[in-house]
Design a protein around this motif. Structure first.
Motif, PDB file in Angstrom:
ATOM      1  N   GLU A   1       0.811  -1.212   0.000  1.00  0.00           N
ATOM      2  CA  GLU A   1       0.000   0.000   0.000  1.00  0.00           C
ATOM      3  C   GLU A   1       0.850   1.271   0.000  1.00  0.00           C
ATOM      4  O   GLU A   1       0.329   2.374  -0.247  1.00  0.00           O
ATOM      5  N   ALA A   2       2.163   1.157   0.224  1.00  0.00           N
ATOM      6  CA  ALA A   2       3.010   2.343   0.337  1.00  0.00           C
ATOM      7  C   ALA A   2       3.330   2.979  -1.009  1.00  0.00           C
ATOM      8  O   ALA A   2       3.774   4.133  -1.063  1.00  0.00           O
ATOM      9  N   ASN A   3       3.147   2.233  -2.100  1.00  0.00           N
ATOM     10  CA  ASN A   3       3.477   2.749  -3.420  1.00  0.00           C
ATOM     11  C   ASN A   3       2.549   2.073  -4.434  1.00  0.00           C
ATOM     12  O   ASN A   3       2.402   0.840  -4.399  1.00  0.00           O
ATOM     13  N   PRO A   4       1.919   2.831  -5.332  1.00  0.00           N
ATOM     14  CA  PRO A   4       1.009   2.206  -6.308  1.00  0.00           C
ATOM     15  C   PRO A   4       1.674   1.121  -7.151  1.00  0.00           C
ATOM     16  O   PRO A   4       1.041   0.117  -7.493  1.00  0.00           O
ATOM     17  N   GLY A   5       2.955   1.311  -7.479  1.00  0.00           N
ATOM     18  CA  GLY A   5       3.671   0.304  -8.254  1.00  0.00           C
ATOM     19  C   GLY A   5       3.863  -0.984  -7.480  1.00  0.00           C
ATOM     20  O   GLY A   5       3.727  -2.088  -8.032  1.00  0.00           O
ATOM     21  N   TRP A   6       4.170  -0.875  -6.191  1.00  0.00           N
ATOM     22  CA  TRP A   6       4.330  -2.074  -5.380  1.00  0.00           C
ATOM     23  C   TRP A   6       2.989  -2.810  -5.260  1.00  0.00           C
ATOM     24  O   TRP A   6       2.954  -4.035  -5.235  1.00  0.00           O
ATOM     25  N   SER A   7       1.928  -2.050  -5.199  1.00  0.00           N
ATOM     26  CA  SER A   7       0.597  -2.662  -5.156  1.00  0.00           C
ATOM     27  C   SER A   7       0.290  -3.402  -6.451  1.00  0.00           C
ATOM     28  O   SER A   7      -0.283  -4.502  -6.432  1.00  0.00           O
ATOM     29  N   ARG A   8       0.686  -2.824  -7.583  1.00  0.00           N
ATOM     30  CA  ARG A   8       0.453  -3.504  -8.861  1.00  0.00           C
ATOM     31  C   ARG A   8       1.277  -4.785  -8.963  1.00  0.00           C
ATOM     32  O   ARG A   8       0.811  -5.789  -9.515  1.00  0.00           O
ATOM     33  N   LEU A   9       2.503  -4.768  -8.428  1.00  0.00           N
ATOM     34  CA  LEU A   9       3.284  -5.999  -8.399  1.00  0.00           C
ATOM     35  C   LEU A   9       2.601  -7.050  -7.535  1.00  0.00           C
ATOM     36  O   LEU A   9       2.575  -8.233  -7.884  1.00  0.00           O
TER      37      LEU A   9
ATOM     38  N   ASP B   1       9.987   6.442  -5.528  1.00  0.00           N
ATOM     39  CA  ASP B   1      10.703   5.322  -6.144  1.00  0.00           C
ATOM     40  C   ASP B   1      10.622   5.388  -7.659  1.00  0.00           C
ATOM     41  O   ASP B   1       9.581   5.738  -8.246  1.00  0.00           O
ATOM     42  N   GLN B   2      11.728   5.049  -8.306  1.00  0.00           N
ATOM     43  CA  GLN B   2      11.795   4.938  -9.765  1.00  0.00           C
ATOM     44  C   GLN B   2      12.986   4.065 -10.116  1.00  0.00           C
ATOM     45  O   GLN B   2      13.863   3.828  -9.286  1.00  0.00           O
ATOM     46  N   VAL B   3      13.004   3.554 -11.353  1.00  0.00           N
ATOM     47  CA  VAL B   3      14.131   2.742 -11.802  1.00  0.00           C
ATOM     48  C   VAL B   3      15.397   3.588 -11.743  1.00  0.00           C
ATOM     49  O   VAL B   3      15.383   4.782 -12.065  1.00  0.00           O
ATOM     50  N   HIS B   4      16.484   2.979 -11.324  1.00  0.00           N
ATOM     51  CA  HIS B   4      17.702   3.682 -10.962  1.00  0.00           C
ATOM     52  C   HIS B   4      18.210   4.638 -12.035  1.00  0.00           C
ATOM     53  O   HIS B   4      18.669   5.738 -11.735  1.00  0.00           O
ATOM     54  N   SER B   5      18.160   4.231 -13.293  1.00  0.00           N
ATOM     55  CA  SER B   5      18.699   5.076 -14.361  1.00  0.00           C
ATOM     56  C   SER B   5      17.936   4.842 -15.650  1.00  0.00           C
ATOM     57  O   SER B   5      17.259   3.827 -15.819  1.00  0.00           O
ATOM     58  N   LEU B   6      18.066   5.780 -16.579  1.00  0.00           N
ATOM     59  CA  LEU B   6      17.417   5.653 -17.881  1.00  0.00           C
ATOM     60  C   LEU B   6      17.959   4.449 -18.633  1.00  0.00           C
ATOM     61  O   LEU B   6      17.199   3.728 -19.301  1.00  0.00           O
ATOM     62  N   LYS B   7      19.262   4.194 -18.523  1.00  0.00           N
ATOM     63  CA  LYS B   7      19.841   3.031 -19.206  1.00  0.00           C
ATOM     64  C   LYS B   7      19.223   1.745 -18.671  1.00  0.00           C
ATOM     65  O   LYS B   7      18.879   0.839 -19.450  1.00  0.00           O
ATOM     66  N   ASP B   8      19.067   1.645 -17.370  1.00  0.00           N
ATOM     67  CA  ASP B   8      18.422   0.464 -16.797  1.00  0.00           C
ATOM     68  C   ASP B   8      17.004   0.319 -17.331  1.00  0.00           C
ATOM     69  O   ASP B   8      16.565  -0.781 -17.688  1.00  0.00           O
ATOM     70  N   GLN B   9      16.282   1.425 -17.382  1.00  0.00           N
ATOM     71  CA  GLN B   9      14.902   1.389 -17.868  1.00  0.00           C
ATOM     72  C   GLN B   9      14.842   0.908 -19.322  1.00  0.00           C
ATOM     73  O   GLN B   9      13.975   0.092 -19.686  1.00  0.00           O
ATOM     74  N   GLU B  10      15.744   1.387 -20.143  1.00  0.00           N
ATOM     75  CA  GLU B  10      15.745   0.997 -21.554  1.00  0.00           C
ATOM     76  C   GLU B  10      16.062  -0.495 -21.711  1.00  0.00           C
ATOM     77  O   GLU B  10      15.432  -1.181 -22.525  1.00  0.00           O
ATOM     78  N   TRP B  11      17.024  -1.007 -20.945  1.00  0.00           N
ATOM     79  CA  TRP B  11      17.341  -2.432 -21.042  1.00  0.00           C
ATOM     80  C   TRP B  11      16.227  -3.294 -20.479  1.00  0.00           C
ATOM     81  O   TRP B  11      15.923  -4.364 -21.004  1.00  0.00           O
TER      82      TRP B  11
END
Length: 327
Positions: free
Chosen positions: A24-32, A195-205
């Motif tokens: 419940e602390a983050n909408p993304g964690w809830s979706r997971l 919270d977000q993915v650490h870097s754009l490169k990580d997100q792209e991969w």
């Protein structure tokens, strides 16, 4: 007629405790968390006899360890996120299968042992997965460690040993890998909503990996593992092993359909809940470059040069010979 493959499905599951303890602390964690629940429903409807888990969050150094306590019970606290609270658990393990898996590993040249003692520290990822996808312990599980020095050949043989043990037992299994995609954590504490993915490169991969798996291209993902590791993984582990193991245990091809049940950032990591099922037609018919060993021979070159080029790899393994008359 060829017998049905004993691994009837596979999943990639993230291992950090947030979707279990604080969804419940983050909408993304809830979706997971919702993704885990979808996986739980699929597994409940399957006729699987075993949950076969390979966890990158259970590192081993000397050989491979296999959980063989028939009823491990403890209270787990994650070593990084202890502030989130305790996780009491009591699981059901298939000790007989674990023993035969260990024998099959040894028969194929691997170092392996079973572990079964009170208080053995089952890793966070396995605890989270079993609590969420098998909460009533209806299906027994077996957990195998990820050896930090194992190369591709050793990881492939580890998976084939599991298949051999399944064929001997006559059991049908769901294969589960516990791993993030990108695995860089934030280096400073953040508020959950930030919270977000650490870097754009990580997100792209991560997006590339998800595209491959949605298309059912499991073996292609395994073949690209070294490149993925260089780009999106912290180099605390020699190679990006999870897809080597999963492809080898399910079948080294692209004959799958993939479903992404959820993909979110969890404290900077790219965490995804992914399912794979066999299909009648491959996503792409490609020629794979790397061989598929049946046995592992020789010591790991732990102190040697980087294995990225895999020079001398063929001298480390014994590849199954082709039938007479085949090129």
């Amino acid at each position: 007629m060829k017998n049905r493959h004993p691994v009837i499905g596979g999943y990639v599951l993230p291992g950090l405790p947030h979707p279990l303890l604080v969804p419940e602390a983050n909408p993304g964690w809830s979706r997971l968390r919702q993704g885990f629940e979808q996986v739980r429903a699929e597994i409940a409807e399957s006729d699987a006899d075993l949950l076969l888990i390979y966890s990158t969050m259970w590192p081993s150094v000397v050989g491979h360890q296999i959980q063989a306590d028939p009823e491990p019970e403890w209270v787990h606290v994650d070593e990084l996120f202890h502030d989130l609270g305790s996780i009491p658990y009591k699981f059901r393990m298939d000790a007989d299968f674990a023993a035969d898996y260990c024998r099959q590993c040894r028969d194929r040249g691997l170092q392996a042992r079973t572990v079964a003692y009170k208080g053995f520290p089952i890793d966070t990822g396995s605890v989270v997965a079993l609590k969420l996808i098998n909460p009533d312990n209806r299906i027994p599980a077996t957990i195998v460690s990820s050896n930090v020095y194992a190369d591709r050949a050793e990881t492939v043989v580890l998976a084939k040993s599991a298949v051999a043990a399944l064929e001997r037992s006559g059991k049908k299994a769901i294969a589960i890998v516990i791993s993030t995609l990108s695995n860089r954590l934030h280096q400073e504490w953040i508020k959950p909503e930030e919270d977000q993915v650490h870097s754009l490169k990580d997100q792209e991969w991560n997006a590339k990996i998800l595209d491959f798996l949605k298309a059912g291209r499991l073996e292609d993902t395994a073949q690209l593992s070294r490149q993925i590791h260089r780009e999106a993984r912290v180099h605390k582990v020699v190679n990006f092993k999870p897809f080597w193991w999963l492809a080898s245990v399910m079948g080294e091809h692209n004959l799958y359909t993939g479903t992404v049940f959820g993909y979110e950032a969890v404290f900077g990591t790219g965490s995804a809940v992914i399912g794979l099922r066999r299909a009648t037609r491959a996503a792409r018919d490609l020629e794979f470059d790397e061989e598929s060993p049946e046995r592992y021979i020789g010591d790991r070159n732990v102190l040697g040069p980087s294995s990225d080029s895999m020079s001398g790899w063929s001298s480390q393994v014994q590849v199954a010979s082709q039938p007479p008359g085949e090129a």
